[in-house]
Write a protein that holds these residues in place. Structure first.
Motif, PDB file in Angstrom:
ATOM      1  N   THR A 113      -9.241  10.268  -2.922  1.00 34.91           N
ATOM      2  CA  THR A 113      -9.250   8.876  -2.985  1.00 34.91           C
ATOM      3  C   THR A 113      -8.166   7.992  -2.581  1.00 34.91           C
ATOM      4  OG1 THR A 113     -10.517   8.785  -5.194  1.00 34.91           O
ATOM      5  CG2 THR A 113      -9.337   6.367  -4.159  1.00 34.91           C
ATOM      6  N   ALA A 114      -7.210   8.670  -2.204  1.00 33.82           N
ATOM      7  CA  ALA A 114      -6.105   7.777  -1.895  1.00 33.82           C
ATOM      8  C   ALA A 114      -5.684   8.210   0.231  1.00 33.82           C
ATOM      9  CB  ALA A 114      -4.742   7.876  -2.218  1.00 33.82           C
ATOM     10  N   TYR A 115      -6.158   9.373   0.244  1.00 34.50           N
ATOM     11  CA  TYR A 115      -6.888   9.453   1.395  1.00 34.50           C
ATOM     12  C   TYR A 115      -7.476   8.871   1.620  1.00 34.50           C
ATOM     13  CZ  TYR A 115      -6.968  12.183   5.564  1.00 34.50           C
ATOM     14  OH  TYR A 115      -6.588  13.133   7.209  1.00 34.50           O
ATOM     15  N   ALA A 116      -8.356   8.889   1.033  1.00 37.85           N
ATOM     16  CA  ALA A 116      -9.595   8.030   2.569  1.00 37.85           C
ATOM     17  C   ALA A 116      -9.635   6.723   2.302  1.00 37.85           C
ATOM     18  CB  ALA A 116     -10.863   8.642   1.178  1.00 37.85           C
ATOM     19  N   MET A 117      -8.911   6.070   1.530  1.00 41.24           N
ATOM     20  CA  MET A 117      -8.002   4.434   1.484  1.00 41.24           C
ATOM     21  C   MET A 117      -7.365   4.355   2.132  1.00 41.24           C
ATOM     22  SD  MET A 117      -7.906   2.956  -2.547  1.00 41.24           S
ATOM     23  CE  MET A 117      -8.019   1.692  -2.697  1.00 41.24           C
ATOM     24  N   ARG A 118      -7.000   5.146   2.705  1.00 42.78           N
ATOM     25  CA  ARG A 118      -5.742   5.070   3.968  1.00 42.78           C
ATOM     26  C   ARG A 118      -6.216   5.932   5.459  1.00 42.78           C
ATOM     27  NH1 ARG A 118      -2.894   5.947  -0.566  1.00 42.78           N
ATOM     28  NH2 ARG A 118      -0.411   5.123  -0.259  1.00 42.78           N
ATOM     29  N   ALA A 119      -7.745   6.757   5.272  1.00 50.94           N
ATOM     30  CA  ALA A 119      -8.232   7.098   6.655  1.00 50.94           C
ATOM     31  C   ALA A 119      -9.926   6.812   6.255  1.00 50.94           C
ATOM     32  CB  ALA A 119      -7.758   8.394   6.530  1.00 50.94           C
ATOM     33  N   PRO A 120     -10.158   5.391   6.614  1.00 50.79           N
ATOM     34  CA  PRO A 120     -11.552   5.237   6.359  1.00 50.79           C
ATOM     35  C   PRO A 120     -12.273   6.343   7.215  1.00 50.79           C
ATOM     36  CG  PRO A 120     -10.600   3.449   6.669  1.00 50.79           C
ATOM     37  CD  PRO A 120      -9.374   4.214   6.773  1.00 50.79           C
ATOM     38  N   GLY A 121     -13.704   6.398   6.810  1.00 49.98           N
ATOM     39  CA  GLY A 121     -14.688   6.903   7.751  1.00 49.98           C
ATOM     40  C   GLY A 121     -14.598   8.374   8.184  1.00 49.98           C
ATOM     41  N   ARG A 122     -13.344   8.820   7.529  1.00 51.41           N
ATOM     42  CA  ARG A 122     -12.634  10.367   8.242  1.00 51.41           C
ATOM     43  C   ARG A 122     -13.689  11.062   7.604  1.00 51.41           C
ATOM     44  NH1 ARG A 122      -9.456  12.585  11.731  1.00 51.41           N
ATOM     45  NH2 ARG A 122      -7.836  10.301  11.524  1.00 51.41           N
ATOM     46  N   LYS A 123     -14.206  12.709   7.439  1.00 53.11           N
ATOM     47  CA  LYS A 123     -14.712  13.543   6.867  1.00 53.11           C
ATOM     48  C   LYS A 123     -13.181  14.705   6.825  1.00 53.11           C
ATOM     49  CE  LYS A 123     -17.907  16.301   6.362  1.00 53.11           C
ATOM     50  NZ  LYS A 123     -19.474  18.245   7.242  1.00 53.11           N
ATOM     51  N   GLY A 124     -13.528  14.931   5.331  1.00 57.46           N
ATOM     52  CA  GLY A 124     -12.615  15.643   5.369  1.00 57.46           C
ATOM     53  C   GLY A 124     -10.830  15.225   5.567  1.00 57.46           C
ATOM     54  N   ILE A 125      -9.741  16.180   5.175  1.00 60.61           N
ATOM     55  CA  ILE A 125      -8.087  16.034   5.516  1.00 60.61           C
ATOM     56  C   ILE A 125      -7.431  16.234   6.776  1.00 60.61           C
ATOM     57  CG2 ILE A 125      -6.050  16.070   4.358  1.00 60.61           C
ATOM     58  CD1 ILE A 125      -8.002  14.996   2.832  1.00 60.61           C
ATOM     59  N   HIS A 126      -7.229  15.191   7.680  1.00 55.42           N
ATOM     60  CA  HIS A 126      -6.790  15.851   8.980  1.00 55.42           C
ATOM     61  C   HIS A 126      -5.929  16.896   8.751  1.00 55.42           C
ATOM     62  CE1 HIS A 126      -4.816  15.072  13.342  1.00 55.42           C
ATOM     63  NE2 HIS A 126      -5.889  15.044  13.628  1.00 55.42           N
ATOM     64  N   PHE A 127      -6.469  17.800  10.448  1.00 53.96           N
ATOM     65  CA  PHE A 127      -5.375  19.278   9.886  1.00 53.96           C
ATOM     66  C   PHE A 127      -4.328  19.189  10.080  1.00 53.96           C
ATOM     67  CE2 PHE A 127      -3.790  20.192  14.288  1.00 53.96           C
ATOM     68  CZ  PHE A 127      -4.515  18.568  15.218  1.00 53.96           C
TER      69      PHE A 127
END
Lengths: 240, 337
Positions: free
Chosen positions: A163-177
């Motif tokens: 949730t925290a990652y999604a809020m900082r990177a909205p619209g991104r699917k999955g965790i950036h490499f």
């Protein structure tokens, strides 16, 4: 599932060892059926049908679990109709491959049902006690119990991270490499620190390599009947 | 890569159970010498971590898809191969019980395919060989990627053999292998990179944590990385030669289908491994098997209809005889300590 397993009920009140033995025996007989023996495999459905109805066990949670297992089984089974096109009888549109595919799917369905029925009627503590009675090493049983107890804690933590990652990177699917290492690594380091705290608290409570189990359910006459039926019925279906 | 119960026969399941149980027994013996009680909570918590980490989707650049950690490699690097193998065994048992990912009968196969190759080939052989002279960023990445790829390929190859030996599929060996290995090569590369990213982070933040899995005390007895690479290359050559021979001697799915349409290719009904396993199974069965085409029993539509009638009667009886719903007081589950 744990709450369901702790409810009072006909199957829930049985000794966990008898339920485990009957489940394993059922699975052995189920899997021993020939791939063309559709009628025999269908008859093996008696066990899950009776237990689901008699035990008032909810069916819906099982369907979610089915998809995990049915996808690979379907992928492998779907090849059978293409590679085995011999008709089951002269002139019949039904081929051996179709029959073996349905048999495979039914085996998958009944096997998952049997394991689900075991879990939904037996709390994990009781199941681990049954494993200890079968001489499964204490270290393995203790690790199973620890994983089970901490699983929900970690799943909640992962959900918070996502949730925290999604809020900082909205619209991104999955965790950036670029974040693969730091994100999972931080959770890993926190986990390892937590394990040290767990060890300290377990030591203070007198942990000597194995969790003590409470009083066991006695092996009653009902258990004896259950085990005898659980062995006799599959054998009759299989060999008579 | 989890195999379900439906894909294994009792004979194959039994053999793999014996193999996995023996490896677990060996691992426990190896652990007994050390501070096992201290390691148990770490194994439990790390097992829960690996479980939960599977829920994190790591996006693969340029593909739109995502991957996961390689649990066996990660656990071996941090706990050592023996504790790693036992933790993987526990994870796989919990997965099959709670999430139906795998199965009770297929547990021996799954522990072997994922736990044994991940911890003993990826962890003991490859990881420890690369860490012989101490961990560095480059060695961690190389060992993680190579370990993940090799252990996943071996696991996928074992899945193929176990499924064919169980006689549940009509897929020819060559087709099955060609389907399984390329997919798992890609998965292995991705999982290796994700595992490497996590281990490099741990190495930079807390390098002492990698010492346990690196087997620094036994470093003198470990094989060199070049020796391991040599062995792997030899195994790859031998396996490749064997596979190409088998591939050339058996028609693949497309060839078979074309042959069937044109009538120029004979039907391949079953694999040799499947026939062998079926033979063994029939030998040890109490009564001879009855097959769909070879016997009247279980073959006819009346047999199938009869089975359906019995099932319906059971359903009706169950509904009639079941006790009225009685909600017991829930005791609750005490959860984490």
């Amino acid at each position: 599932m744990e709450a369901e397993a702790r409810e009072a009920g006909l199957v829930q009140s049985l000794n966990p060892l008898s339920k485990l033995l009957v489940t394993v025996f059922y699975l052995v007989i189920l899997l021993s059926f020939h791939r063309y023996d559709l009628a025999g495999v269908l008859l093996m459905g008696v066990y899950p049908v009776l237990l689901f109805t008699l035990g008032r066990i909810p069916l819906r949670p099982m369907w979610g679990r089915m998809r995990l297992i049915l996808i690979p089984v379907c992928l492998i089974g779907i090849a059978n109709p293409f590679f085995d096109r011999l008709p089951v009888s002269p002139g019949s549109p039904l081929t051996g491959g179709m029959v073996s595919m349905v048999t495979l799917l039914l085996k998958g369905l009944f096997a998952v049902s049997a394991t689900y029925l075991l879990m939904v009627t037996t709390p994990m503590d009781d199941l681990c006690r049954a494993l200890r009675k079968l001489r499964v090493p204490a270290i393995l049983v203790t690790v199973i119990l620890l994983i089970y107890r901490y699983l929900t804690v970690f799943l909640e933590e992962v959900a918070r991270i996502r949730t925290a990652y999604a809020m900082r990177a909205p619209g991104r699917k999955g965790i950036h490499f670029k974040q693969w290492g730091p994100l999972a690594g931080m959770l890993l380091l926190r986990s390892m620190d937590r394990s040290e705290a767990v060890y300290q608290s377990m030591s203070l409570r007198g942990f000597r390599g194995e969790f003590p189990f409470g009083t066991d359910r006695p092996f009653s006459r009902r258990d004896l009947v259950y085990v005898l039926l659980g062995i006799a019925v599959p054998l009759i279906i299989r060999y008579l | 890569m989890h195999m379900s119960d439906a894909l294994v026969s009792p004979v194959v399941a039994g053999i793999l159970y014996v193999c996995s149980a023996s490896t677990a027994g060996f691992s426990i013996r190896k652990l007994r010498g050390g501070d096992m009680n201290r390691k148990v909570p770490l194994m439990g918590v790390m097992g829960a971590f690996v479980f939960a980490a599977q829920m994190i989707n790591f996006s693969i650049p340029g593909t739109g898809s995502s991957g996961h950690l390689c649990g066996g490699m990660l656990l071996s690097a941090l706990l050592g191969p023996y504790a790693g193998f036992l933790t993987m065994t526990a994870i796989l048992l919990v997965q099959c019980l709670l999430f139906a990912d795998g199965g009770l009968m297929a547990l021996g196969c799954n522990v072997w395919n994922m736990g044994f190759y991940g911890c003993f080939v990826g962890g003991l052989l490859i990881w420890q060989a690369f860490m012989r002279k101490g961990p560095t960023r480059g060695r961690i990445i190389a060992a993680s990627v190579l370990g993940s790829v090799v252990s996943l390929l071996l696991g996928a190859f074992s899945v193929t053999l176990e499924t064919l030996a169980s006689g549940v599929t009509e897929l020819p060996f060559a087709v099955f292998v060609r389907f399984m290995l390329p997919i798992h090569l890609v998965i292995g590369l991705v999982e290796g990179l994700i595992t490497a990213a996590v281990l490099v982070f741990v190495f930079q933040a807390r390098p002492e944590l990698l010492q346990e899995g690196s087997g620094s005390r036994e470093a003198g007895r470990q094989m060199k990385a070049t020796t391991v690479l040599g062995i792997l290359a030899a195994v790859a050559l031998v396996t490749g030669g064997l596979l190409s021979h088998l591939a050339s001697s058996s028609p693949d799915g497309l060839e078979w289908s074309v042959g069937k349409v044109t009538g120029s290719t004979e039907l391949v009904r079953d694999s040799e491994a499947g026939a062998w396993a079926a033979g063994v199974q029939e030998q040890i069965a109490l009564l001879p098997d009855y097959a769909f085409k070879d016997s009247e029993k279980g073959t006819s539509f009346s047999g199938i209809a009869g089975a359906l009638v019995v099932l319906t009667i059971c359903l009706g009886l169950g509904l009639l005889l079941r006790r009225p719903a009685r909600k017991a007081e829930k005791t609750g589950f005490d959860g984490a300590a």
